[in-house]
Design a protein around this motif. Structure first.
Motif, PDB file in Angstrom:
ATOM      1  N   THR A   5       0.867  -1.173   0.000  1.00  0.00           N
ATOM      2  CA  THR A   5       0.000   0.000   0.000  1.00  0.00           C
ATOM      3  C   THR A   5       0.907   1.227   0.000  1.00  0.00           C
ATOM      4  O   THR A   5       1.381   1.640   1.050  1.00  0.00           O
ATOM      5  N   TRP A  48      -2.573   5.884   1.203  1.00  0.00           N
ATOM      6  CA  TRP A  48      -3.871   5.501   1.780  1.00  0.00           C
ATOM      7  C   TRP A  48      -4.914   5.132   0.737  1.00  0.00           C
ATOM      8  O   TRP A  48      -5.878   4.455   1.029  1.00  0.00           O
ATOM      9  N   SER A  91      -4.411   3.601  -2.447  1.00  0.00           N
ATOM     10  CA  SER A  91      -4.096   2.675  -3.536  1.00  0.00           C
ATOM     11  C   SER A  91      -3.384   1.430  -3.021  1.00  0.00           C
ATOM     12  O   SER A  91      -2.884   1.391  -1.904  1.00  0.00           O
ATOM     13  N   LEU A  92      -3.363   0.437  -3.886  1.00  0.00           N
ATOM     14  CA  LEU A  92      -2.698  -0.830  -3.605  1.00  0.00           C
ATOM     15  C   LEU A  92      -1.964  -1.230  -4.877  1.00  0.00           C
ATOM     16  O   LEU A  92      -2.562  -1.243  -5.958  1.00  0.00           O
ATOM     17  N   ASN A 136      -7.200   1.372  -0.725  1.00  0.00           N
ATOM     18  CA  ASN A 136      -6.129   0.643  -0.041  1.00  0.00           C
ATOM     19  C   ASN A 136      -6.398  -0.852   0.043  1.00  0.00           C
ATOM     20  O   ASN A 136      -5.497  -1.636   0.294  1.00  0.00           O
ATOM     21  N   ASP A 137      -7.639  -1.259  -0.238  1.00  0.00           N
ATOM     22  CA  ASP A 137      -7.974  -2.683  -0.290  1.00  0.00           C
ATOM     23  C   ASP A 137      -8.096  -3.188  -1.732  1.00  0.00           C
ATOM     24  O   ASP A 137      -8.406  -4.345  -1.966  1.00  0.00           O
TER      25      ASP A 137
END
Length: 164
Positions: free
Chosen positions: A52, A55, A57-58, A82-83
Motif C-alpha cells: 500500500t 492511503w 491505492s494498492l 487501499n484494499d
C-alpha cells in the motif's frame, strides 16, 4: 488522556475512507495478463506481491512474466483503494536490470502487424503507442525515461491515458 480519544477516532475514520466507492472496471485480458479488472482478477493472475504505497491505492506485482515468448519481466497493477476494491485500468511491465528488454515485446508486436505512433510533435515524443485493429488494448512504451523503461498495456476504453 480524554483528549486523545477523539484524535484516535479521527485517524481510524480517515483510514476507513481509503476504500474505493466505485466498482472495478470490466475485465480485459491480453497475452495472459489482466489489463483491467478487480482485485480478484489481479490475484487470480498471480499479482500477489502487494504493498500500500499510500492511503488510497494498492500496488500488486507479479514476477517472471513472459509476453509472446519474451521475458521474464516484472509487472504491476495499481488498484484504487487501499484494499484494491476499485480495481485497475492498466498493467505496467518492465525489466529490473535491462532498460532495453521491453523492446523485444515491441519487436514481436511489429512482426504481428501492430501499428505505432509517437506522442508529441512529428517523430519525437515521450511514448510510442502500438494499436492493432480488433484488439481491445493499446500498448504504450516510454521513449524518454529516468530509470526503468516501462511498457503499459491499456484497455482501449481508457481514454485518460495519452493517445496519438
Amino acid at each position: 488522556m480524554a483528549r486523545s480519544a477523539p484524535c484516535l477516532a479521527f485517524l481510524l475514520l480517515a483510514g476507513c475512507g481509503a476504500q474505493s466507492s466505485k466498482p472495478p472496471p470490466p475485465r480485459v485480458m491480453f497475452a495472459g495478463l489482466p489489463v483491467s479488472g478487480s482485485v480478484t482478477d489481479a490475484r487470480r493472475a498471480g499479482f500477489t506481491d502487494c504493498v500500500t504505497p499510500d492511503w488510497g491505492s494498492l500496488r500488486c506485482r507479479r514476477h517472471g512474466v513472459m509476453i509472446d515468448g519474451t521475458g521474464p519481466y516484472e509487472a504491476a497493477v495499481d488498484l484504487t483503494g487501499n484494499d484494491g476494491s476499485g480495481g485497475f485500468d492498466q498493467v505496467t511491465v518492465w525489466h529490473d536490470q535491462d532498460q532495453y528488454a521491453v523492446y523485444k515485446i515491441t519487436d514481436v508486436l511489429e512482426k504481428q502487424g501492430w501499428r505505432s505512433c509517437n506522442t508529441g510533435s512529428g517523430d519525437r515524443g515521450d511514448q510510442i503507442i502500438y494499436t492493432h485493429t480488433g484488439i481491445p488494448v493499446r500498448i504504450s512504451m516510454d521513449l524518454s525515461y529516468w530509470g526503468k523503461r516501462r511498457l503499459r498495456v491499456i484497455p482501449a476504453w481508457n481514454k485518460k491515458e495519452r493517445q496519438c
